[in-house]
Write a protein that holds these residues in place. Structure first.
Motif, PDB file in Angstrom:
ATOM      1  N   LEU A 154       0.767  -1.154  -0.029  1.00 58.98           N
ATOM      2  CA  LEU A 154      -0.015  -0.105   0.192  1.00 58.98           C
ATOM      3  C   LEU A 154       0.808   1.318  -0.005  1.00 58.98           C
ATOM      4  CD1 LEU A 154      -2.782  -1.131   2.571  1.00 58.98           C
ATOM      5  CD2 LEU A 154      -3.015  -0.802   0.171  1.00 58.98           C
ATOM      6  N   LYS A 155       2.122   1.300   0.267  1.00 57.16           N
ATOM      7  CA  LYS A 155       3.022   2.302   0.462  1.00 57.16           C
ATOM      8  C   LYS A 155       3.241   3.038  -0.716  1.00 57.16           C
ATOM      9  CE  LYS A 155       3.663   2.273   4.842  1.00 57.16           C
ATOM     10  NZ  LYS A 155       2.934   2.871   5.685  1.00 57.16           N
ATOM     11  N   PRO A 156       3.614   2.461  -1.740  1.00 62.75           N
ATOM     12  CA  PRO A 156       3.833   3.127  -3.053  1.00 62.75           C
ATOM     13  C   PRO A 156       2.890   4.208  -3.403  1.00 62.75           C
ATOM     14  CG  PRO A 156       4.341   0.578  -3.543  1.00 62.75           C
ATOM     15  CD  PRO A 156       3.520   0.916  -2.260  1.00 62.75           C
ATOM     16  N   SER A 157       3.533   5.379  -3.989  1.00 57.26           N
ATOM     17  CA  SER A 157       2.700   6.441  -4.305  1.00 57.26           C
ATOM     18  C   SER A 157       1.751   6.020  -5.510  1.00 57.26           C
ATOM     19  CB  SER A 157       3.475   7.697  -4.410  1.00 57.26           C
ATOM     20  OG  SER A 157       4.491   7.576  -5.235  1.00 57.26           O
ATOM     21  N   SER A 158       2.399   5.210  -6.208  1.00 55.70           N
ATOM     22  CA  SER A 158       1.827   4.940  -7.403  1.00 55.70           C
ATOM     23  C   SER A 158       0.419   3.863  -7.347  1.00 55.70           C
ATOM     24  CB  SER A 158       2.735   4.004  -8.261  1.00 55.70           C
ATOM     25  OG  SER A 158       3.313   2.882  -8.007  1.00 55.70           O
ATOM     26  N   SER A 159       0.166   3.469  -5.992  1.00 62.22           N
ATOM     27  CA  SER A 159      -0.837   2.656  -5.669  1.00 62.22           C
ATOM     28  C   SER A 159      -2.160   3.375  -6.151  1.00 62.22           C
ATOM     29  CB  SER A 159      -0.997   2.286  -4.329  1.00 62.22           C
ATOM     30  OG  SER A 159       0.246   1.416  -4.053  1.00 62.22           O
ATOM     31  N   ALA A 160      -2.924   2.885  -7.156  1.00 66.39           N
ATOM     32  CA  ALA A 160      -4.179   3.515  -7.347  1.00 66.39           C
ATOM     33  C   ALA A 160      -5.177   3.015  -6.303  1.00 66.39           C
ATOM     34  CB  ALA A 160      -4.624   2.834  -8.662  1.00 66.39           C
ATOM     35  N   PHE A 161      -6.302   3.846  -6.339  1.00 67.23           N
ATOM     36  CA  PHE A 161      -7.300   3.477  -5.187  1.00 67.23           C
ATOM     37  C   PHE A 161      -8.060   2.161  -5.489  1.00 67.23           C
ATOM     38  CE2 PHE A 161     -11.987   3.835  -4.132  1.00 67.23           C
ATOM     39  CZ  PHE A 161     -11.751   4.092  -2.774  1.00 67.23           C
ATOM     40  N   ALA A 162      -8.228   1.814  -6.525  1.00 69.13           N
ATOM     41  CA  ALA A 162      -8.738   0.116  -6.893  1.00 69.13           C
ATOM     42  C   ALA A 162      -7.675  -0.658  -6.565  1.00 69.13           C
ATOM     43  CB  ALA A 162      -9.026  -0.107  -8.244  1.00 69.13           C
ATOM     44  N   ARG A 163      -6.273  -0.489  -6.659  1.00 64.35           N
ATOM     45  CA  ARG A 163      -5.435  -1.516  -6.056  1.00 64.35           C
ATOM     46  C   ARG A 163      -5.370  -1.439  -4.509  1.00 64.35           C
ATOM     47  NH1 ARG A 163       0.668  -0.958  -5.580  1.00 64.35           N
ATOM     48  NH2 ARG A 163       1.352  -3.123  -5.312  1.00 64.35           N
ATOM     49  N   GLN A 164      -5.438  -0.479  -4.078  1.00 65.16           N
ATOM     50  CA  GLN A 164      -5.588  -0.351  -2.556  1.00 65.16           C
ATOM     51  C   GLN A 164      -6.690  -1.330  -1.888  1.00 65.16           C
ATOM     52  OE1 GLN A 164      -5.759   3.921  -1.706  1.00 65.16           O
ATOM     53  NE2 GLN A 164      -3.646   4.062  -1.426  1.00 65.16           N
ATOM     54  N   ASN A 165      -7.734  -1.047  -2.540  1.00 62.13           N
ATOM     55  CA  ASN A 165      -8.924  -2.003  -2.078  1.00 62.13           C
ATOM     56  C   ASN A 165      -9.003  -3.400  -2.290  1.00 62.13           C
ATOM     57  OD1 ASN A 165     -10.098   0.570  -1.939  1.00 62.13           O
ATOM     58  ND2 ASN A 165     -11.576   0.271  -3.494  1.00 62.13           N
ATOM     59  N   LEU A 166      -8.044  -3.798  -3.521  1.00 61.34           N
ATOM     60  CA  LEU A 166      -7.792  -5.370  -3.599  1.00 61.34           C
ATOM     61  C   LEU A 166      -6.761  -5.712  -2.512  1.00 61.34           C
ATOM     62  CD1 LEU A 166      -7.401  -5.384  -7.580  1.00 61.34           C
ATOM     63  CD2 LEU A 166      -9.518  -6.258  -6.177  1.00 61.34           C
ATOM     64  N   VAL A 167      -5.733  -5.016  -2.284  1.00 63.30           N
ATOM     65  CA  VAL A 167      -4.848  -5.277  -1.281  1.00 63.30           C
ATOM     66  C   VAL A 167      -5.797  -5.513  -0.014  1.00 63.30           C
ATOM     67  CG1 VAL A 167      -2.836  -4.470  -0.103  1.00 63.30           C
ATOM     68  CG2 VAL A 167      -2.800  -4.282  -2.256  1.00 63.30           C
ATOM     69  N   LEU A 168      -6.457  -4.495   0.440  1.00 62.28           N
ATOM     70  CA  LEU A 168      -7.195  -4.514   1.404  1.00 62.28           C
ATOM     71  C   LEU A 168      -8.080  -5.736   1.706  1.00 62.28           C
ATOM     72  CD1 LEU A 168      -7.735  -0.816   2.651  1.00 62.28           C
ATOM     73  CD2 LEU A 168      -6.486  -2.356   3.759  1.00 62.28           C
ATOM     74  N   GLU A 169      -8.911  -6.017   0.853  1.00 62.17           N
ATOM     75  CA  GLU A 169      -9.507  -7.072   0.631  1.00 62.17           C
ATOM     76  C   GLU A 169      -9.031  -8.370   0.606  1.00 62.17           C
ATOM     77  OE1 GLU A 169     -11.935  -6.525  -3.021  1.00 62.17           O
ATOM     78  OE2 GLU A 169     -12.943  -5.033  -2.177  1.00 62.17           O
ATOM     79  N   ALA A 170      -7.801  -8.621   0.144  1.00 65.51           N
ATOM     80  CA  ALA A 170      -7.022  -9.885   0.404  1.00 65.51           C
ATOM     81  C   ALA A 170      -6.669  -9.963   1.716  1.00 65.51           C
ATOM     82  CB  ALA A 170      -5.883  -9.729  -0.705  1.00 65.51           C
ATOM     83  N   LEU A 171      -6.330  -9.084   2.254  1.00 59.97           N
ATOM     84  CA  LEU A 171      -5.743  -8.983   3.913  1.00 59.97           C
ATOM     85  C   LEU A 171      -6.765  -9.555   4.651  1.00 59.97           C
ATOM     86  CD1 LEU A 171      -3.494  -8.520   5.926  1.00 59.97           C
ATOM     87  CD2 LEU A 171      -4.408  -6.236   6.004  1.00 59.97           C
ATOM     88  N   VAL A 172      -7.963  -8.775   4.360  1.00 62.28           N
ATOM     89  CA  VAL A 172      -8.996  -9.025   5.510  1.00 62.28           C
ATOM     90  C   VAL A 172      -9.365 -10.772   5.227  1.00 62.28           C
ATOM     91  CG1 VAL A 172     -11.516  -8.710   5.395  1.00 62.28           C
ATOM     92  CG2 VAL A 172     -10.064  -6.837   5.444  1.00 62.28           C
ATOM     93  N   VAL A 173      -9.479 -11.088   4.080  1.00 63.16           N
ATOM     94  CA  VAL A 173      -9.945 -12.433   3.722  1.00 63.16           C
ATOM     95  C   VAL A 173      -8.674 -13.481   4.533  1.00 63.16           C
ATOM     96  CG1 VAL A 173     -10.425 -14.289   2.071  1.00 63.16           C
ATOM     97  CG2 VAL A 173     -11.383 -11.991   1.763  1.00 63.16           C
ATOM     98  N   LYS A 174      -7.730 -13.233   4.004  1.00 65.76           N
ATOM     99  CA  LYS A 174      -6.704 -14.119   4.501  1.00 65.76           C
ATOM    100  C   LYS A 174      -6.537 -14.171   6.121  1.00 65.76           C
ATOM    101  CE  LYS A 174      -3.526 -13.400   0.573  1.00 65.76           C
ATOM    102  NZ  LYS A 174      -2.309 -12.835   0.247  1.00 65.76           N
ATOM    103  N   LEU A 175      -6.690 -12.947   6.857  1.00 61.92           N
ATOM    104  CA  LEU A 175      -6.687 -12.838   8.289  1.00 61.92           C
ATOM    105  C   LEU A 175      -7.881 -13.565   8.905  1.00 61.92           C
ATOM    106  CD1 LEU A 175      -5.116  -9.263   9.014  1.00 61.92           C
ATOM    107  CD2 LEU A 175      -4.138 -11.553   9.512  1.00 61.92           C
ATOM    108  N   SER A 176      -8.966 -13.284   8.060  1.00 65.45           N
ATOM    109  CA  SER A 176     -10.396 -14.060   8.786  1.00 65.45           C
ATOM    110  C   SER A 176      -9.948 -15.532   8.881  1.00 65.45           C
ATOM    111  CB  SER A 176     -11.345 -13.621   7.929  1.00 65.45           C
ATOM    112  OG  SER A 176     -11.671 -12.093   7.950  1.00 65.45           O
ATOM    113  N   TYR A 177      -9.412 -16.331   7.750  1.00 65.58           N
ATOM    114  CA  TYR A 177      -9.242 -17.435   7.774  1.00 65.58           C
ATOM    115  C   TYR A 177      -8.056 -17.961   8.585  1.00 65.58           C
ATOM    116  CZ  TYR A 177     -13.047 -18.047   4.484  1.00 65.58           C
ATOM    117  OH  TYR A 177     -14.276 -17.825   3.900  1.00 65.58           O
ATOM    118  N   LEU A 178      -7.445 -17.223   8.888  1.00 62.55           N
ATOM    119  CA  LEU A 178      -5.951 -17.598   9.919  1.00 62.55           C
ATOM    120  C   LEU A 178      -6.484 -17.381  11.325  1.00 62.55           C
ATOM    121  CD1 LEU A 178      -2.982 -18.140   9.436  1.00 62.55           C
ATOM    122  CD2 LEU A 178      -2.782 -15.621   9.412  1.00 62.55           C
ATOM    123  N   ALA A 179      -7.121 -16.446  11.492  1.00 63.27           N
ATOM    124  CA  ALA A 179      -7.520 -16.185  13.066  1.00 63.27           C
ATOM    125  C   ALA A 179      -7.900 -17.358  13.793  1.00 63.27           C
ATOM    126  CB  ALA A 179      -8.618 -15.140  13.063  1.00 63.27           C
TER     127      ALA A 179
END
Length: 126
Positions: A101-126
């Motif tokens: 998420l840090k690179p300034s080139s991250s587009a809004f849509a890319r940020q959403n995808l990164v966060l969605e992937a994180l949420v799903v992975k952590l939900s199944y990991l917890a």
């Protein structure tokens, strides 16, 4: 009838104290990044993704969302609700998402995808 509820919480609470009932006409209730963290550690990925969607639509900052996820992950581990190995794997997922998420080139849509992937992975990991 209040079109924008942010900033009117105190007024609404005073109305409640006076006996008024709050009726929400929108489909979604106010949620916070901490609600997102709780949904993740409760292993409710569907709820977590819905909360994330609301937060992103309301333009919550990505840094705030990741910070709240980290805070909840740390708190849950401190309460000994999962193993040290699970905690470490979750931290690695959070760190990887934060780096992407840090690179300034991250587009809004890319940020959403990164966060969605994180949420799903952590939900199944917890």
């Amino acid at each position: 009838d209040i079109p924008e509820t942010k900033g009117t919480e105190g007024l609404v609470e005073e109305f409640k104290k006076a006996g008024a009932q709050v009726v929400r006409f929108k489909d979604e209730e106010e949620v916070s990044a901490f609600d997102l963290g709780r949904a993740i550690v409760a292993r409710r990925p569907e709820s977590a993704l819905k909360i994330l969607s609301v937060l992103l639509r309301s333009r919550d900052k990505v840094e705030k969302i990741v910070g709240a996820i980290f805070w909840q992950w740390q708190r849950t581990f401190t309460e000994r609700r999962f193993s040290q190995e699970t905690y470490k794997r979750g931290l690695k997922l959070i760190l990887d998402a934060d780096k992407r998420l840090k690179p300034s080139s991250s587009a809004f849509a890319r940020q959403n995808l990164v966060l969605e992937a994180l949420v799903v992975k952590l939900s199944y990991l917890a």
